[in-house]
Design a protein around this motif. Structure first.
Motif, PDB file in Angstrom:
ATOM      1  N   ASP A   1       0.841  -1.202   0.000  1.00 32.89           N
ATOM      2  CA  ASP A   1       0.000   0.000   0.000  1.00 32.89           C
ATOM      3  C   ASP A   1       0.874   1.249   0.000  1.00 32.89           C
ATOM      4  N   VAL A   2       1.658   1.411  -1.080  1.00 31.41           N
ATOM      5  CA  VAL A   2       2.534   2.580  -1.234  1.00 31.41           C
ATOM      6  C   VAL A   2       2.409   3.089  -2.667  1.00 31.41           C
ATOM      7  N   PRO A   3       2.782   4.340  -2.920  1.00 25.61           N
ATOM      8  CA  PRO A   3       2.753   4.849  -4.289  1.00 25.61           C
ATOM      9  C   PRO A   3       3.689   4.045  -5.202  1.00 25.61           C
ATOM     10  N   LEU A   4       3.201   3.768  -6.410  1.00 30.65           N
ATOM     11  CA  LEU A   4       3.975   3.020  -7.397  1.00 30.65           C
ATOM     12  C   LEU A   4       4.156   3.848  -8.660  1.00 30.65           C
ATOM     13  N   SER A   5       5.408   3.964  -9.097  1.00 26.22           N
ATOM     14  CA  SER A   5       5.715   4.544 -10.402  1.00 26.22           C
ATOM     15  C   SER A   5       6.164   3.409 -11.312  1.00 26.22           C
ATOM     16  N   VAL A   6       5.735   3.437 -12.558  1.00 22.38           N
ATOM     17  CA  VAL A   6       5.963   2.307 -13.457  1.00 22.38           C
ATOM     18  C   VAL A   6       6.729   2.748 -14.704  1.00 22.38           C
ATOM     19  N   ASP A   7       7.752   1.994 -15.049  1.00 20.98           N
ATOM     20  CA  ASP A   7       8.491   2.203 -16.289  1.00 20.98           C
ATOM     21  C   ASP A   7       7.669   1.620 -17.430  1.00 20.98           C
ATOM     22  N   ILE A   8       7.146   2.491 -18.293  1.00 16.95           N
ATOM     23  CA  ILE A   8       6.348   2.008 -19.427  1.00 16.95           C
ATOM     24  C   ILE A   8       7.149   2.081 -20.738  1.00 16.95           C
ATOM     25  N   GLU A   9       8.472   2.081 -20.613  1.00 21.57           N
ATOM     26  CA  GLU A   9       9.360   2.117 -21.773  1.00 21.57           C
ATOM     27  C   GLU A   9       8.959   3.258 -22.711  1.00 21.57           C
ATOM     28  N   ALA A  10       8.707   2.984 -23.996  1.00 21.14           N
ATOM     29  CA  ALA A  10       8.321   4.048 -24.929  1.00 21.14           C
ATOM     30  C   ALA A  10       6.809   4.128 -25.095  1.00 21.14           C
ATOM     31  N   GLY A  11       6.080   3.288 -24.346  1.00 23.48           N
ATOM     32  CA  GLY A  11       4.618   3.321 -24.416  1.00 23.48           C
ATOM     33  C   GLY A  11       3.986   2.128 -25.100  1.00 23.48           C
ATOM     34  N   TYR A  12       4.808   1.163 -25.529  1.00 24.65           N
ATOM     35  CA  TYR A  12       4.292  -0.086 -26.103  1.00 24.65           C
ATOM     36  C   TYR A  12       3.383   0.136 -27.311  1.00 24.65           C
ATOM     37  N   GLY A  13       3.524   1.287 -27.965  1.00 27.45           N
ATOM     38  CA  GLY A  13       2.684   1.566 -29.116  1.00 27.45           C
ATOM     39  C   GLY A  13       1.249   1.912 -28.767  1.00 27.45           C
ATOM     40  N   GLU A  14       0.995   2.131 -27.476  1.00 29.00           N
ATOM     41  CA  GLU A  14      -0.369   2.401 -27.021  1.00 29.00           C
ATOM     42  C   GLU A  14      -0.673   3.902 -27.042  1.00 29.00           C
TER      43      GLU A  14
END
Length: 250
Positions: A79-92
């Motif tokens: 239960d802590v803040p999470l930041s996520v590496d989404i690389e270049a965005g996966y084309g999304e």
């Protein structure tokens, strides 16, 4: 949603130049629990260690849905803040990226300027800033201020002449800041003078990558860094220790 909004605000407040937040880079519920049990109050999830943990290559070797499945497991465990590496965005689409992260329980992201789906080319500076701006707009359409950490790979890919690389990185990251980033990530290991220049000339807190087995928090603080993460190095250091332990039983 209000809880996620509070977590996002907390994560943003932790970014303090000269008093950097350390966000251990984790990859599953086990490693997340390990870091939280050690006293850390926010985490980042790395694409490289996540990919390794499921037997797939880095550089968008996994899909965004596979990443979201792992994020959901982690957010359900800590239960802590999470930041996520989404690389270049996966084309999304940026909206899909923001909505997906929020639905999985994350409140921050790393976005890099290497487009893996297009031969690993580097986005043009304004192109990357525009993508950051689209992510900010998508976040602004929700109740969660997703903390955007805009990354450039100029250093790790050794793009262009070394003599003006810091200057070019600063110009590139300033555009990302103007577009709505919250922190800036000139990823790579730099000398003290370059760290100080980056910290002084960029308008937002900068993210430094550190080796958790060798780095020194007070030294990074003295350079003006505002955020520290470990990339895949924490996982690599644990792997070295595992080799030592298991090696005794061969």
């Amino acid at each position: 949603m209000s809880t996620l909004s509070q977590k996002a605000a907390t994560l943003l407040e932790l970014h303090q130049p000269g008093n950097p937040v350390v966000l251990p880079t984790v990859w599953d519920a086990w490693s997340a629990n390990l870091a939280v049990s050690a006293g850390f109050t926010a985490l980042t999830v790395g694409s490289h260690p996540v990919s390794d943990s499921i037997g797939k290559p880095d550089n968008e070797g996994i899909t965004f849905d596979e990443l979201l499945a792992r994020i959901t497991q982690i957010s359900g465990a800590v239960d802590v803040p999470l930041s996520v590496d989404i690389e270049a965005g996966y084309g999304e689409d940026p909206k899909r990226l923001i909505d997906g992260l929020i639905s999985a329980g994350a409140v921050g992201l790393n976005i890099e300027d290497t487009v893996h789906s297009e031969g690993g080319r580097l986005r043009e500076a304004q192109e990357h800033a525009d993508f950051v701006g689209a992510l900010r707009a998508a976040s602004d359409a929700t109740d969660v201020h997703v903390v955007i950490n805009a990354r450039t790979d100029l250093f790790v890919k050794a793009i262009g002449d070394e003599s003006d690389r810091v200057e070019r990185a600063i110009a590139r990251l300033k555009l990302a800041a103007e577009a709505g980033a919250d922190s800036l990530y000139p990823v790579g290991f730099h000398n003290d003078a370059d760290y100080k220049r980056l910290a002084e000339e960029l308008p937002l807190p900068i993210n430094a990558i550190a080796n958790p087995a060798e780095g020194d928090l007070s030294h990074f603080a003295s350079l003006g860094v505002g955020r520290i993460s470990f990339g895949p190095i924490f996982q690599m250091e644990l792997a070295k220790r595992a080799e030592e332990i298991l090696g005794r039983w061969k």
